[in-house]
Design an enzyme around this catalytic site. Structure first.
Site, PDB file in Angstrom:
ATOM      1  N   CYS A  16       0.842  -1.202   0.000  1.00 53.30           N
ATOM      2  CA  CYS A  16       0.000   0.000   0.000  1.00 53.30           C
ATOM      3  C   CYS A  16       0.878   1.254   0.000  1.00 53.30           C
ATOM      4  CB  CYS A  16      -0.978  -0.043   1.174  1.00 53.30           C
ATOM      5  SG  CYS A  16      -2.303   1.175   1.047  1.00 53.30           S
ATOM      6  N   HIS A  55      -3.701  -5.470   0.871  1.00 51.77           N
ATOM      7  CA  HIS A  55      -3.048  -5.747   2.153  1.00 51.77           C
ATOM      8  C   HIS A  55      -3.024  -7.242   2.467  1.00 51.77           C
ATOM      9  CE1 HIS A  55      -2.557  -1.660   3.852  1.00 51.77           C
ATOM     10  NE2 HIS A  55      -3.601  -1.356   3.105  1.00 51.77           N
ATOM     11  N   GLU A  64      -1.409  -8.671   4.769  1.00 54.60           N
ATOM     12  CA  GLU A  64      -1.385  -8.874   6.235  1.00 54.60           C
ATOM     13  C   GLU A  64      -2.786  -8.785   6.843  1.00 54.60           C
ATOM     14  OE1 GLU A  64      -0.804  -6.146   4.754  1.00 54.60           O
ATOM     15  OE2 GLU A  64      -1.213  -4.385   6.002  1.00 54.60           O
TER      16      GLU A  64
END
Lengths: 271, 791
Positions: free
Chosen positions: A97, A231, A233
């Site tokens: 990002c 993302h 994660e």
């Protein structure tokens, strides 16, 4: 290389805000990851103690001027030499990002002819402003990108995006030529697509930000520097999925884990 | 001697001759300096300085004005009220705090006394929660007002040493299609306010990396002149690091943003009505937001907490230093000496009083034992945060302020924190309302579609998706469910990596009911917040109360406030849900009139194990659908009446004792794993709730109204759209039928239909004919249309 010997640096400055969950993903896989402020790395001059570097998401320095621009200039000014050595040794760098924006601003991505002195692409403002939503992705990298090797062929991945500026663009007059260069060098990695894996063709919502060629993530010529807007994660555990309560059985992990696993596989293959 | 005299100090300092001032002149001083003090209060000031045998400085008067303001001291809630032949000594103590005391929950760690309420969580951690309003600033400058509202409430959570893990926001606007020609001067168009406020909230939360997970947007005519902006924050803290042990000799540090002229007199501004001139006069009262500064401050605060380097902290919010410095000294039984010239400024030239009352953002006050100063400064330096020692706590109970070595204020703490109690009169008169008479609409499917598109029911997705609700990666149940983005009743966070425990966050607000009776409005708000929380699997619920009301000097406004507080006590005690924090915002009046009395209840629950959390979407064809809770003929204030152009009279009541049993049964059924989906019934009643469950899943429903338990409702439309409280729709697998019905024994509960593979909503009316027959994609489109980006 053994997992427990790998040391990951998750670098942050004021406004970085996805460092903890990025660190957690590495810890979950048994890898030591340290969250380090740029100021500490400058003071201690120990960036080269790390095997890999991650720029997590956030709004570094408020994303004033352009997203990631200030962080990139700070890096060059304060840690330029160490960072050059890091890249020259092909140590992996991941930008998620805002991290992707930093890598583009820093000239590391796409990096057609090596590190560029100016940004060669742009992550411009989204066609519909800031959006936080789940998207579908497919991996189109043939083999070079070390961050996508564990993604099964033909798999449609699911991850969330949360950004206002992630529309990947080349200068209009050169976009076709540069795209061809990306493809020829196997630098395209993730592209937005529909749920069944069909091309998004620039159409919302499958392509959430209007990215050229539906690009969500690219790597450099060597495949060791990788940036993506989604993302991974935030798509690591099953309970982070947007519809887990609706499913009978969920796989234990989300698709984001594949990105981290690909990387660790790269280290495992190294002596 | 004239009233105002510039002293011979080298800087801007005035002496005010209160000694010889007439009543008229005292009022003039209060007005001229923007103190917002009443004549009675000014006389108290005059007497104090007479005993001191001197006149006050402007710094002293400003300090008193800020400390005694409604915003800082909550005069209305703490004062005396004559109501209905009785005298209420403090609304807060009599109703709100009393409910919490009587419930006496062991899991409440800190209630009302600190910047945020704290409840226990798991593994030695606690959850902190706070909700604030930022209405007046948002009316004048929507983006900045809302952004700094978020920033302020996050600092409140930092002020109890908690790491902010989630934000909530509940907003009230005038109708977006409001006629421009009807707008009086000084009132901004609702659409402009809506765009600015939502962008301000998104910017602050997103930039700080705190997920905005819960909220609501409500449209009401009265919000046109009085925009309502509630900002909330939830935090996580290790309870053994909750340090509040400052002593004399400890040093005061101000850290974060610099101090400027933005945010002068924010609290006096917040304690007055909005007028045509608010823009001109009060523009400086709106602060400027810099979320990245606060993100850095947060990092430093958490490290200082974890290394136990400080003895206390509080944020600089309303009133700036004048409230935080004084309150800190007061709290630890100390006095304080501050050198105002040490405070880092944005630009030169501020008078001492301006420095002291400025509400510039992103500043925290930290109290540090002298031996830890070096370590604390190092932490701030690493984070690129400016931190400066500005003063010291003293054993003598005096507030002393100096500027360039000159004492500019010296006030006795006793005097400063003992303002006279306000005494107000409240009255309550039942307004005469009638129930409308109209016939059942011919096409109820069409009516349902219209309701789904009504602005208070329609999807708020276009706004909510501009907030990052996923950052930190701990949002286990999201505001929107799955691919079709159905509206979940509450969000659930999983804040600890080594625990499956979750925090459920929900809210309740029903301003339209307040137009009929503030008591039922407040009771319904509590019920809605609690049932939303229960529906996802939340339990052990703590409440936050936030009042937005009109001018309390007007007896009928105050009367309805008393009624609402009575409901708070009655329902909270019946539900065993203590209030842990709250705030009031009064004086919400504009040239368009007063705000509709609005109580926001925020509920923070505990989910024992997030793996058993329940979402609102239907799960599988063949499953059974139950309604739990009785439907009454209660359409007063409903969205259905509103659609027909009526307010009505029969506002939904809360039957608290029965509701409590229903809630317990739902919790039990969820913990046993028998509940596949659960959704509360609120605006639009049964029909809207069933539609939402269906279009969230792309499955269908076949329902029979004849099976819905009611107190004799004879009309299909009333059964479909009544908004009676404490009701749920629950989806059950047929194999769990017996187990579920056993848990529900003795509660009002009935099987009313089943889930179908065919994605249509079919509802049979009382006479047996199909009265609603709609494709769920069409229902979804109606729900999404109103506030979509294309609209």
């Amino acid at each position: 290389m053994k997992l427990q010997d790998i040391r990951v640096c998750v670098m942050r400055v004021g406004g970085t805000n996805c460092d903890a969950e990025t660190q957690r993903a590495f810890h979950e896989l048994g890898v030591q990851a340290d969250v380090r402020h740029l100021n500490e790395l400058v003071k201690q001059r120990n960036l080269l103690d790390y095997h890999m570097l991650v720029f997590p998401g956030g709004f570094s320095y408020g994303d004033y001027v352009r997203s990631g621009a200030i962080f990139a200039r700070m890096l060059t000014a304060k840690l330029g030499k160490d960072l050059r050595s890091f890249i020259d040794q092909n140590r992996p760098i991941l930008g998620i990002c805002n991290g992707f924006q930093i890598l583009v601003e820093e000239g590391l991505l796409p990096g057609f002819e090596g590190v560029s002195d100016f940004p060669e692409a742009s992550l411009a403002n989204n066609s519909r402003g800031y959006r936080c939503q789940w998207v579908y992705l497919k991996n189109e990298n043939k083999s070079k990108c070390i961050f996508t090797t564990k993604i099964p062929k033909g798999k449609v991945l699911r991850m969330p995006i949360a950004h206002g500026e992630g529309r990947f663009l080349f200068p209009k007059e050169k976009e076709e030529a540069l795209l061809q260069k990306l493809i020829d060098n196997d630098m395209v990695a993730l592209r937005y697509c529909s749920k069944d894996g069909a091309d998004a063709n620039g159409k919302y919502p499958a392509n959430p930000n209007g990215s050229f060629h539906d690009i969500a993530g690219i790597c450099n010529r060597e495949g060791t520097v990788f940036g993506l807007m989604p993302h991974p994660e935030r798509a690591f555990y099953w309970w982070q999925q947007p519809d887990w309560t609706s499913q009978q059985a969920m796989p234990q992990f989300g698709d984001g884990k594949l990105i981290f696993e690909s990387l660790l596989d790269h280290f495992a293959k190294k002596l | 001697m004239s009233l105002f005299t510039r002293t011979n100090a080298a800087f801007n300092l005035h002496e005010i001759n209160t000694k010889d001032a007439t009543d008229h002149q005292l009022a003039e001083v209060s007005g001229e300096l923007g103190l917002g003090l009443s004549l009675g209060e000014m006389k108290q000031v005059q007497t104090y300085f007479k005993t001191q045998k001197r006149n006050p400085t402007d710094v002293e008067l400003q300090t008193i004005g800020q400390t005694w303001s409604e915003h800082c001291y909550h005069k209305t809630f703490k004062g005396k009220i004559r109501f209905d032949g009785k005298e209420i000594d403090s609304l807060f103590k009599t109703y709100i705090a009393k409910a919490t005391q009587e419930i006496a929950a062991k899991w409440c760690i800190s209630v009302f006394e600190d910047n945020a309420g704290i409840v226990s969580f798991d593994k030695g951690y606690g959850i902190a929660a706070k909700v604030e309003t930022h209405n007046h600033p948002s009316a004048v400058e929507p983006f900045g007002g809302a952004a700094t509202g978020v920033g302020g409430v996050i600092r409140d959570v930092l002020g109890v040493w908690a790491d902010p893990i989630a934000c909530t926001d509940v907003l009230g606007f005038g109708p977006l299609d409001y006629d421009y020609n009807k707008l009086p001067p000084g009132v901004k168009h609702p659409k402009y306010v809506y765009m600015g406020v939502t962008a301000g909230i998104a910017t602050y939360g997103n930039n700080m990396g705190i997920p905005t997970v819960n909220g609501a947007i409500y449209f009401d005519e009265s919000y046109t002149g009085n925009v309502v902006v509630y900002c909330g924050c939830i935090g996580l803290l290790p309870l053994d690091k909750y340090k509040k042990e400052a002593k004399a000799g400890h040093v005061l540090i101000v850290a974060g943003g610099k101090t400027g002229r933005d945010g002068i007199h924010g609290v006096t501004f917040a304690s007055a009505e909005l007028t045509e001139k608010s823009e001109e006069i009060s523009r400086p009262a709106v602060q400027i937001a810099d979320p990245i500064e606060e993100e850095k401050v947060k990092r430093a605060m958490i490290e200082i907490r974890d290394r136990e380097l400080a003895s206390a902290t509080t944020d600089l919010g309303g009133g700036g230093m004048s409230s935080s410095v004084g309150e800190t000294a007061e709290r630890y039984g100390c006095g304080v000496t501050v050198d105002l010239d040490k405070v880092p400024l944005k630009y030169a030239g501020l008078a001492p009083w301006e420095i002291y009352v400025s509400e510039s953002q992103e500043r925290m006050l930290i109290v540090v034992p002298p031996e830890n100063l070096k370590a604390v400064f190092e932490v701030f330096e690493k984070e690129d945060v400016e931190a400066t020692a500005i003063g010291i706590l003293t054993p003598e109970k005096h507030l002393r302020l100096r500027f360039e070595g000159v004492t500019v204020a010296d006030l006795d703490m006793q005097f400063l924190f003992k303002p006279i109690k306000s005494a107000k009169t409240a009255s309550f008169e039942k307004i005469t309302l009638t129930e409308p008479i109209f016939s059942v609409p011919k096409n109820l499917t069409e009516t349902l579609m219209q309701l789904l598109s009504a602005s208070n029911i329609a999807s708020k997705e276009s706004v909510v998706r501009s907030y990052d609700h996923e950052v930190k990666g701990n949002t286990a149940l999201k505001p929107f469910q799955g691919e079709y983005a159905g509206p979940n009743d509450a969000s659930i966070l999983k804040p600890l990596d080594n625990s499956w425990r979750g925090v459920s966050i929900s809210c309740g607000m029903n301003p339209n009911y307040g137009k009929i009776d503030a008591y039922d409005m407040a009771a319904s708000a509590i019920d809605e917040a609690v049932r939303n929380n229960i529906a996802v699997g939340g339990s052990r619920i703590a409440l936050l109360d936030n009042f937005v009301w009109g001018n309390p000097e007007k007896p009928e406004r105050l009367g309805s406030l008393v009624r609402a507080c009575e409901a708070c006590y009655d329902v909270a005690t019946a539900y065993g849900t203590p209030f842990i924090s709250g705030k009031d915002s009064l004086y919400n009046e504009s040239p368009l009139g007063p705000v509709t009395p609005t109580l926001l209840i925020t509920a923070v629950g505990l989910v024992p194990d997030i793996r058993s959390a329940v979402s609102m979407d239907l799960k599988a064809p063949g499953n059974l659908l139950y309604i739990v809770g009785k439907t009454y003929l209660e359409l007063g204030g409903s969205e259905y009446y509103k659609l027909q152009g009526y307010l009505g009279k029969s506002v939904p009541k809360v039957h608290a004792a029965k509701a409590k049993k229903t809630f317990n049964a739902i919790t039990k059924a969820i913990s046993k794993g028998t509940v596949k989906a659960c959704h509360d019934l609120s605006e639009g009643g049964l029909a809207v709730s069933a539609s939402e469950m269906a279009f969230a899943s792309n499955l269908g429903l076949e329902l029979d109204l004849a099976k819905v338990p009611s107190n004799g409702i004879k009309r299909d439309d009333f059964l479909l759209f009544s908004e009676s409280n404490s009701r749920f729709l629950v989806e059950i697998n047929p194999k769990d039928k017996a187990a579920f019905e056993a848990v529900m024994k003795g509660k009002v509960c009935a099987e009313i239909g089943k889930v179908t593979k065919n994605p249509t909503l079919k509802i049979k009316g009382l006479k047996g004919s199909t009265i609603v027959d709609a494709d769920v994609a069409g229902l979804r489109a109606a729900w999404k249309r109103t506030l979509s980006e294309e609209a």
